[in-house]
Design an enzyme around this catalytic site. Structure first.
Site, PDB file in Angstrom:
ATOM      1  N   LYS A 137       0.818  -1.218   0.000  1.00 23.26           N
ATOM      2  CA  LYS A 137       0.000   0.000   0.000  1.00 23.26           C
ATOM      3  C   LYS A 137       0.852   1.269   0.000  1.00 23.26           C
ATOM      4  CE  LYS A 137      -4.494  -1.344   1.852  1.00 23.26           C
ATOM      5  NZ  LYS A 137      -4.587  -2.742   1.621  1.00 23.26           N
ATOM      6  N   LYS A 225      -4.001 -10.791  -7.093  1.00 26.18           N
ATOM      7  CA  LYS A 225      -5.347 -10.962  -6.536  1.00 26.18           C
ATOM      8  C   LYS A 225      -6.306  -9.952  -7.174  1.00 26.18           C
ATOM      9  CE  LYS A 225      -5.694  -7.823  -2.652  1.00 26.18           C
ATOM     10  NZ  LYS A 225      -6.131  -7.488  -1.351  1.00 26.18           N
ATOM     11  N   LYS A 228     -10.212  -4.071  -5.875  1.00 29.77           N
ATOM     12  CA  LYS A 228     -11.054  -2.959  -6.334  1.00 29.77           C
ATOM     13  C   LYS A 228     -10.208  -1.819  -6.884  1.00 29.77           C
ATOM     14  CE  LYS A 228     -11.868  -2.642  -1.364  1.00 29.77           C
ATOM     15  NZ  LYS A 228     -12.727  -3.042  -0.306  1.00 29.77           N
TER      16      LYS A 228
HETATM   17  P1  TYM Z   1     -10.288  -5.477   3.076  1.00 29.69           P
HETATM   18  O1  TYM Z   1     -11.382  -4.521   3.315  1.00 29.69           O
HETATM   19  O2  TYM Z   1      -9.165  -5.081   2.193  1.00 29.69           O
HETATM   20  O3  TYM Z   1     -10.884  -6.825   2.507  1.00 29.69           O
HETATM   21  C1  TYM Z   1     -12.031  -7.398   3.115  1.00 29.69           C
HETATM   22  C2  TYM Z   1     -11.954  -8.901   3.045  1.00 29.69           C
HETATM   23  O4  TYM Z   1     -11.988  -9.331   1.693  1.00 29.69           O
HETATM   24  C3  TYM Z   1     -10.910 -10.251   1.493  1.00 29.69           C
HETATM   25  N1  TYM Z   1     -10.457 -10.124   0.087  1.00 29.69           N
HETATM   26  C4  TYM Z   1     -10.282 -11.165  -0.725  1.00 29.69           C
HETATM   27  N2  TYM Z   1     -10.434 -12.483  -0.528  1.00 29.69           N
HETATM   28  C5  TYM Z   1     -10.183 -13.287  -1.576  1.00 29.69           C
HETATM   29  N3  TYM Z   1      -9.785 -12.839  -2.799  1.00 29.69           N
HETATM   30  C6  TYM Z   1      -9.610 -11.518  -3.026  1.00 29.69           C
HETATM   31  N4  TYM Z   1      -9.234 -11.100  -4.230  1.00 29.69           N
HETATM   32  C7  TYM Z   1      -9.863 -10.612  -1.959  1.00 29.69           C
HETATM   33  N5  TYM Z   1      -9.801  -9.264  -1.838  1.00 29.69           N
HETATM   34  C8  TYM Z   1     -10.163  -8.993  -0.574  1.00 29.69           C
HETATM   35  C9  TYM Z   1      -9.861  -9.829   2.491  1.00 29.69           C
HETATM   36  O5  TYM Z   1      -8.957 -10.877   2.760  1.00 29.69           O
HETATM   37  C10 TYM Z   1     -10.689  -9.468   3.679  1.00 29.69           C
HETATM   38  O6  TYM Z   1     -11.007 -10.617   4.440  1.00 29.69           O
HETATM   39  N6  TYM Z   1      -7.865  -5.043   7.384  1.00 29.69           N
HETATM   40  C11 TYM Z   1      -8.973  -5.645   6.715  1.00 29.69           C
HETATM   41  C12 TYM Z   1     -10.319  -5.271   7.351  1.00 29.69           C
HETATM   42  C13 TYM Z   1     -10.354  -5.499   8.818  1.00 29.69           C
HETATM   43  C14 TYM Z   1     -10.593  -6.726   9.478  1.00 29.69           C
HETATM   44  C15 TYM Z   1     -10.505  -6.439  10.873  1.00 29.69           C
HETATM   45  C16 TYM Z   1     -10.882  -8.018   9.018  1.00 29.69           C
HETATM   46  C17 TYM Z   1     -10.152  -4.541   9.775  1.00 29.69           C
HETATM   47  N7  TYM Z   1     -10.235  -5.120  10.995  1.00 29.69           N
HETATM   48  C18 TYM Z   1     -10.686  -7.431  11.813  1.00 29.69           C
HETATM   49  C19 TYM Z   1     -11.060  -9.014   9.991  1.00 29.69           C
HETATM   50  C20 TYM Z   1     -10.958  -8.719  11.351  1.00 29.69           C
HETATM   51  C21 TYM Z   1      -8.994  -5.180   5.286  1.00 29.69           C
HETATM   52  O7  TYM Z   1      -8.478  -4.156   4.966  1.00 29.69           O
HETATM   53  O8  TYM Z   1      -9.726  -6.003   4.472  1.00 29.69           O
END
Ligand code: TYM
Length: 358
Positions: A137, A225, A228
């Site tokens: 990032k 991966k 968005k």
């Molecule tokens: P974030 O918002 O980037 O993504 C949300 C969830 O989607 C999953 N994900 C994917 N899984 C499979 N293939 C993909 N291409 C793909 N893109 C995204 C991510 O693995 C995630 O599970 N830090 C986290 C949000 C968060 C969180 C937490 C999650 C904050 N606090 C506590 C669990 C527990 C994040 O930025 O995910």
């Protein structure tokens, strides 16, 4: 000394038994910077909904929007509406609500930021700098904001405040679970058994009932991966894509020239990605889908089937989204945030006392 050690061992054994057999907490969060992709949906949201519906009679289900995590990056549109839309996604994906299912916004529970600060004083610069997401990032940014660096510590606070052992997430977040485990163990070693240590990532995968961590790939460049933030429209399927358009994106997905349908992420990431999408959408074990397509040489046939699955999934999902009102979500948030503040404040107090702050 021996007595102290055996009584602390007994205490942690009892806590683990309670987690497994009594009320465990299953928790996840998805940022709301924009409309989500089917990567978010299939990698985290749908597995969480399936687990919630299976376990909510005997587990606490915490689903929250990490809005403080959202502001580390640009927001596409208006954050408030994005938050509500993300929560609607869970209902549209079939989340069943009962008294054990809690929905809340991170910034409405101030204990998250408070515990984050305390954990900042437990974490080291070295371990936080090693986070791949931070490296990715911040790459190419002249000066990156401190939130990007600190984001995994806030994530650890999100999890530890609720004693969540199970955190359904995509594979890209595994390193953050390992960091959370390390921080919890370090804290507990110093102050006693205050936090439940989330289970290891391989056990998270088993709990999610999938064969490996889920990483839905970019349709045009399947080494990466699906994200968005990728510019190319055909590389990703958004949850608000017209189903017809989404099906076309699957038909134009990059594959290979090996001419055999085989699950091999290393040599055939494009084909493997399509098999994975097909399995997750239809809630069928990946091995069964692999078996059903073994020996097929026509990639077009596989693409047609996956395109049809994506088309049906989006048609159904978008119809359900249209039926959910903002009021429904605000009502759930009202109850959820009372619950979350109560649980989180109690745990925060334990951590504050440990450090002598109270
Ligand atoms: P974030 O918002 O980037 O993504 C949300 C969830 O989607 C999953 N994900 C994917 N899984 C499979 N293939 C993909 N291409 C793909 N893109 C995204 C991510 O693995 C995630 O599970 N830090 C986290 C949000 C968060 C969180 C937490 C999650 C904050 N606090 C506590 C669990 C527990 C994040 O930025 O995910």
């Amino acid at each position: 000394m021996e007595e102290v050690r055996s009584s602390s061992l007994l205490r942690s054994t009892i806590i683990n038994l309670m987690v497994d057999f009594y009320m465990k907490t299953i928790l996840t969060g998805i940022r709301s910077n924009s409309v989500l992709t089917i990567g978010n949906y299939l990698g985290a949201l749908l597995p969480m909904v399936r687990l919630a519906n299976k376990h909510s009679k005997d587990s606490q289900i915490n689903i929250f929007v990490p809005d403080l995590h959202s502001i580390i990056a640009d927001i596409d549109g208006d954050l408030q509406s994005n938050v509500i839309r993300t929560l609607k996604y869970y209902l549209a994906a079939g989340l069943e609500i009962n008294e054990n299912v809690h929905i809340y916004r991170q910034s409405y529970v101030p204990a998250h930021s408070e515990l984050c600060w305390i954990l900042n004083c437990v974490a080291t610069m070295g371990e936080t700098s090693r986070m791949i997401q931070y490296k990715e990032k911040s790459k190419g940014q002249e000066s990156c904001n401190v939130g990007i660096f600190d984001y995994p510590i806030l994530m650890a606070a999100d999890i530890l405040l609720y004693d969540a052992a199970y955190v359904p997430i995509g594979e890209d977040q595994f390193q953050h679970i390992e960091l959370t485990r390390n921080l919890a163990m370090r804290f507990n070693n110093r102050f006693g058994e205050i936090f439940t240590v989330p289970v290891k990532t391989e056990d998270q995968v088993k709990f999610m009932e999938v064969s490996e961590g889920i990483r839905i790939r970019d349709l045009l460049n399947p080494e990466k991966k699906m994200s968005k933030s990728t510019k190319a429209e055909n590389s990703k399927i958004m949850l608000d894509d017209e189903p017809e358009k989404a099906a076309k994106k699957i038909m134009s997905a990059t594959t290979d020239s090996l001419g055999k349908v085989k699950f091999d992420m290393f040599n055939q990431p494009g084909i493997s990605n399509l098999l994975q999408i097909e399995a997750l959408i239809n809630d069928v074990p990946l091995q069964d889908v692999i078996g059903a397509w073994a020996g097929e040489t026509r990639y077009g046939e596989l693409k047609k089937k996956v395109a049809e699955s994506v088309f049906n999934m989006l048609t159904d999902f978008q119809a359900k989204m249209a039926e959910i009102s903002d009021e429904q979500i605000y009502k759930l948030l009202e109850d959820g945030e009372i619950y979350a503040n109560k649980v989180a404040n109690a745990k925060l107090l334990e951590a504050q006392k440990a450090f002598g702050l109270r």
